[in-house]
Motif scaffolding. Structure first.
Motif, PDB file in Angstrom:
ATOM      1  N   THR A  81       0.848  -1.188   0.000  1.00 17.18           N
ATOM      2  CA  THR A  81       0.000   0.000   0.000  1.00 17.18           C
ATOM      3  C   THR A  81       0.887   1.243   0.000  1.00 17.18           C
ATOM      4  O   THR A  81       2.071   1.174   0.337  1.00 17.18           O
ATOM      5  CB  THR A  81      -0.922   0.021   1.229  1.00 17.18           C
ATOM      6  OG1 THR A  81      -0.143  -0.195   2.418  1.00 17.18           O
ATOM      7  CG2 THR A  81      -1.985  -1.068   1.132  1.00 17.18           C
TER       8      THR A  81
ATOM      9  N   ARG B 113      -1.775   1.502   6.051  1.00 25.38           N
ATOM     10  CA  ARG B 113      -2.553   0.324   5.663  1.00 25.38           C
ATOM     11  C   ARG B 113      -3.603   0.610   4.584  1.00 25.38           C
ATOM     12  O   ARG B 113      -3.974  -0.276   3.832  1.00 25.38           O
ATOM     13  CB  ARG B 113      -3.268  -0.270   6.886  1.00 25.38           C
ATOM     14  CG  ARG B 113      -2.352  -0.969   7.875  1.00 25.38           C
ATOM     15  CD  ARG B 113      -3.161  -1.471   9.061  1.00 25.38           C
ATOM     16  NE  ARG B 113      -2.351  -2.235   9.991  1.00 25.38           N
ATOM     17  CZ  ARG B 113      -2.193  -3.542   9.967  1.00 25.38           C
ATOM     18  NH1 ARG B 113      -2.804  -4.244   9.034  1.00 25.38           N
ATOM     19  NH2 ARG B 113      -1.431  -4.162  10.842  1.00 25.38           N
ATOM     20  N   LEU B 114      -4.082   1.848   4.526  1.00 24.59           N
ATOM     21  CA  LEU B 114      -5.229   2.177   3.675  1.00 24.59           C
ATOM     22  C   LEU B 114      -4.822   3.077   2.514  1.00 24.59           C
ATOM     23  O   LEU B 114      -4.238   4.139   2.717  1.00 24.59           O
ATOM     24  CB  LEU B 114      -6.314   2.857   4.503  1.00 24.59           C
ATOM     25  CG  LEU B 114      -7.584   3.277   3.752  1.00 24.59           C
ATOM     26  CD1 LEU B 114      -8.309   2.066   3.174  1.00 24.59           C
ATOM     27  CD2 LEU B 114      -8.510   4.058   4.687  1.00 24.59           C
ATOM     28  N   THR B 115      -5.151   2.640   1.287  1.00 26.32           N
ATOM     29  CA  THR B 115      -4.860   3.406   0.072  1.00 26.32           C
ATOM     30  C   THR B 115      -6.155   3.669  -0.691  1.00 26.32           C
ATOM     31  O   THR B 115      -6.984   2.783  -0.844  1.00 26.32           O
ATOM     32  CB  THR B 115      -3.887   2.632  -0.834  1.00 26.32           C
ATOM     33  OG1 THR B 115      -2.622   2.519  -0.182  1.00 26.32           O
ATOM     34  CG2 THR B 115      -3.699   3.336  -2.172  1.00 26.32           C
TER      35      THR B 115
ATOM     36  N   ILE C 142     -10.066   1.107  -3.568  1.00 27.86           N
ATOM     37  CA  ILE C 142      -9.663   1.142  -2.171  1.00 27.86           C
ATOM     38  C   ILE C 142      -8.911  -0.147  -1.870  1.00 27.86           C
ATOM     39  O   ILE C 142      -9.328  -1.228  -2.298  1.00 27.86           O
ATOM     40  CB  ILE C 142     -10.883   1.322  -1.222  1.00 27.86           C
ATOM     41  CG1 ILE C 142     -10.437   1.359   0.234  1.00 27.86           C
ATOM     42  CG2 ILE C 142     -11.925   0.235  -1.455  1.00 27.86           C
ATOM     43  CD1 ILE C 142     -11.565   1.772   1.182  1.00 27.86           C
ATOM     44  N   LYS C 143      -7.789  -0.023  -1.185  1.00 29.70           N
ATOM     45  CA  LYS C 143      -6.990  -1.189  -0.819  1.00 29.70           C
ATOM     46  C   LYS C 143      -6.619  -1.092   0.661  1.00 29.70           C
ATOM     47  O   LYS C 143      -6.214  -0.019   1.140  1.00 29.70           O
ATOM     48  CB  LYS C 143      -5.722  -1.282  -1.661  1.00 29.70           C
ATOM     49  CG  LYS C 143      -4.908  -2.555  -1.387  1.00 29.70           C
ATOM     50  CD  LYS C 143      -3.498  -2.467  -1.934  1.00 29.70           C
ATOM     51  CE  LYS C 143      -3.491  -2.619  -3.433  1.00 29.70           C
ATOM     52  NZ  LYS C 143      -2.099  -2.716  -3.962  1.00 29.70           N
ATOM     53  N   TYR C 144      -6.752  -2.215   1.361  1.00 28.44           N
ATOM     54  CA  TYR C 144      -6.454  -2.228   2.792  1.00 28.44           C
ATOM     55  C   TYR C 144      -5.512  -3.378   3.124  1.00 28.44           C
ATOM     56  O   TYR C 144      -5.766  -4.526   2.725  1.00 28.44           O
ATOM     57  CB  TYR C 144      -7.749  -2.369   3.615  1.00 28.44           C
ATOM     58  CG  TYR C 144      -7.503  -2.331   5.112  1.00 28.44           C
ATOM     59  CD1 TYR C 144      -7.183  -1.137   5.745  1.00 28.44           C
ATOM     60  CD2 TYR C 144      -7.577  -3.495   5.877  1.00 28.44           C
ATOM     61  CE1 TYR C 144      -6.946  -1.097   7.109  1.00 28.44           C
ATOM     62  CE2 TYR C 144      -7.351  -3.462   7.242  1.00 28.44           C
ATOM     63  CZ  TYR C 144      -7.028  -2.258   7.850  1.00 28.44           C
ATOM     64  OH  TYR C 144      -6.791  -2.223   9.193  1.00 28.44           O
ATOM     65  N   ARG C 145      -4.442  -3.066   3.816  1.00 22.73           N
ATOM     66  CA  ARG C 145      -3.470  -4.083   4.240  1.00 22.73           C
ATOM     67  C   ARG C 145      -3.986  -4.728   5.517  1.00 22.73           C
ATOM     68  O   ARG C 145      -3.984  -4.141   6.586  1.00 22.73           O
ATOM     69  CB  ARG C 145      -2.116  -3.428   4.477  1.00 22.73           C
ATOM     70  CG  ARG C 145      -0.981  -4.380   4.869  1.00 22.73           C
ATOM     71  CD  ARG C 145      -0.489  -5.176   3.685  1.00 22.73           C
ATOM     72  NE  ARG C 145       0.753  -5.870   3.993  1.00 22.73           N
ATOM     73  CZ  ARG C 145       1.951  -5.490   3.574  1.00 22.73           C
ATOM     74  NH1 ARG C 145       2.070  -4.407   2.818  1.00 22.73           N
ATOM     75  NH2 ARG C 145       3.020  -6.176   3.876  1.00 22.73           N
TER      76      ARG C 145
ATOM     77  N   ALA D 206      -3.760  -8.390   1.659  1.00 26.92           N
ATOM     78  CA  ALA D 206      -4.408  -7.115   1.378  1.00 26.92           C
ATOM     79  C   ALA D 206      -5.725  -7.378   0.659  1.00 26.92           C
ATOM     80  O   ALA D 206      -5.864  -8.379  -0.055  1.00 26.92           O
ATOM     81  CB  ALA D 206      -3.510  -6.219   0.539  1.00 26.92           C
TER      82      ALA D 206
END
Length: 295
Positions: A54, A100-102, A118-121, A136
């Motif tokens: 991320t 963690r959040l993109t 939206i991408k979250y680790r 992710a």
């Protein structure tokens, strides 16, 4: 009195030594052997595939991806082996809300696609193996802005133009030189050209990175999409989008040179619209430039 003072001093020294031992024990226990594994991949993409990485907090990742025409077809020399052709261009911005959040937005040439993602680790691999993999989750929504035309686009409502992609990315860094990942993916298109085509498809992706030097690596990814309509009917043969590339890191830039049989850059395109074959010379030269800014 003197004996009492000596005794009290001895007790004080013993207590001080005991306190120091306790402090050292606390420091040792607060210095865990389990630390997060970093740089499983150098960027947020391998080639087509998202990675578990991320964007760092308050950083903006600006990316430009370009895909030329086929190199190895019979008449490819007339297009300078694909360099006269622009199959797809994608310009993207991705921002790290935290580590963690993109959140991201991009625009592609093909189908004039506008994508929000939206991408979250969820998990990060640790050095002691207590967390053996990084995970992710990525979700994107694509709006196809192209006008209805003789090419077959027959969108009647706004929602017809929407496509949804949901993906889990599971990766492991096996050594300083080798990282591998798997990406189960579900894609849903609200509208399809043929009523017999599937609106929803499952796809499974695989990707990897082999580090060559401190700043370079070989990368690759491939996806297999389950589609009875596109693999068994009406002479339509969906091909696995297979991509190979050479990745170079130059300070704040990540520069990737690659080849792929996929014409599209976004998931809603290459997962269900890759019909070109490596075996027929229908692979394209591509490049990706990624630049991070602190904002």
């Amino acid at each position: 009195m003197k004996k009492i003072l000596i005794a009290l001093t001895a007790i004080g020294i013993n207590l001080s030594l005991a306190a120091q031992d306790d402090l050292l024990n606390d420091l040792e226990s607060s210095n865990p052997t389990s630390v997060p594994v970093i740089a499983t991949f150098k960027g947020t993409r391998i080639i087509n595939a998202h990675t578990v990485e991320t964007v760092k907090k308050s950083n903006l990742d600006f990316r430009v991806a370009h895909r030329f025409g086929s190199i190895g077809t019979k008449n490819a020399r007339h297009s300078l082996y694909g360099f006269d052709v622009s199959e797809d261009i994608n310009i993207a911005f991705e921002y790290g809300v935290n580590d963690r959040l993109t959140l991201g937005f991009s625009r592609s040439k093909r189908m004039e696609a506008l994508q929000g993602l939206i991408k979250y680790r969820l998990l990060t691999q640790t050095s002691d193996g207590s967390t053996p993999v990084s995970i992710a989750l990525m979700s994107s929504n694509v709006l196809t802005a192209v006008a209805n035309s003789s090419e077959g686009y027959r969108y009647t409502t706004y929602t017809d133009r929407l496509t949804y992609v949901n993906q889990a990315i599971i990766a492991r860094k096996f050594s300083d030189k080798l990282s591998l990942q798997i990406s189960p993916t579900i894609i849903h298109r609200n509208w399809v050209f043929d009523a017999e085509d599937e609106n929803t498809n499952f796809s499974l992706g695989f990707g990897g990175r082999i580090k060559l030097t401190k700043r370079s690596a070989i990368v690759g990814d491939v996806f297999y999409t389950v589609s009875k309509y596109r693999q068994n009917r009406k002479g339509i043969y969906l091909m696995p989008p297979l991509s190979l590339g050479y990745e170079i890191e130059t300070g704040g830039h990540v520069f990737t040179l690659m080849f792929s049989n996929a014409s599209g850059i976004l998931e809603n395109d290459y997962l269900v619209n890759t019909f070109d074959s490596w075996g027929k010379g229908q692979f394209k030269f591509c490049f990706l430039i990624s630049r991070n800014f602190r904002v």
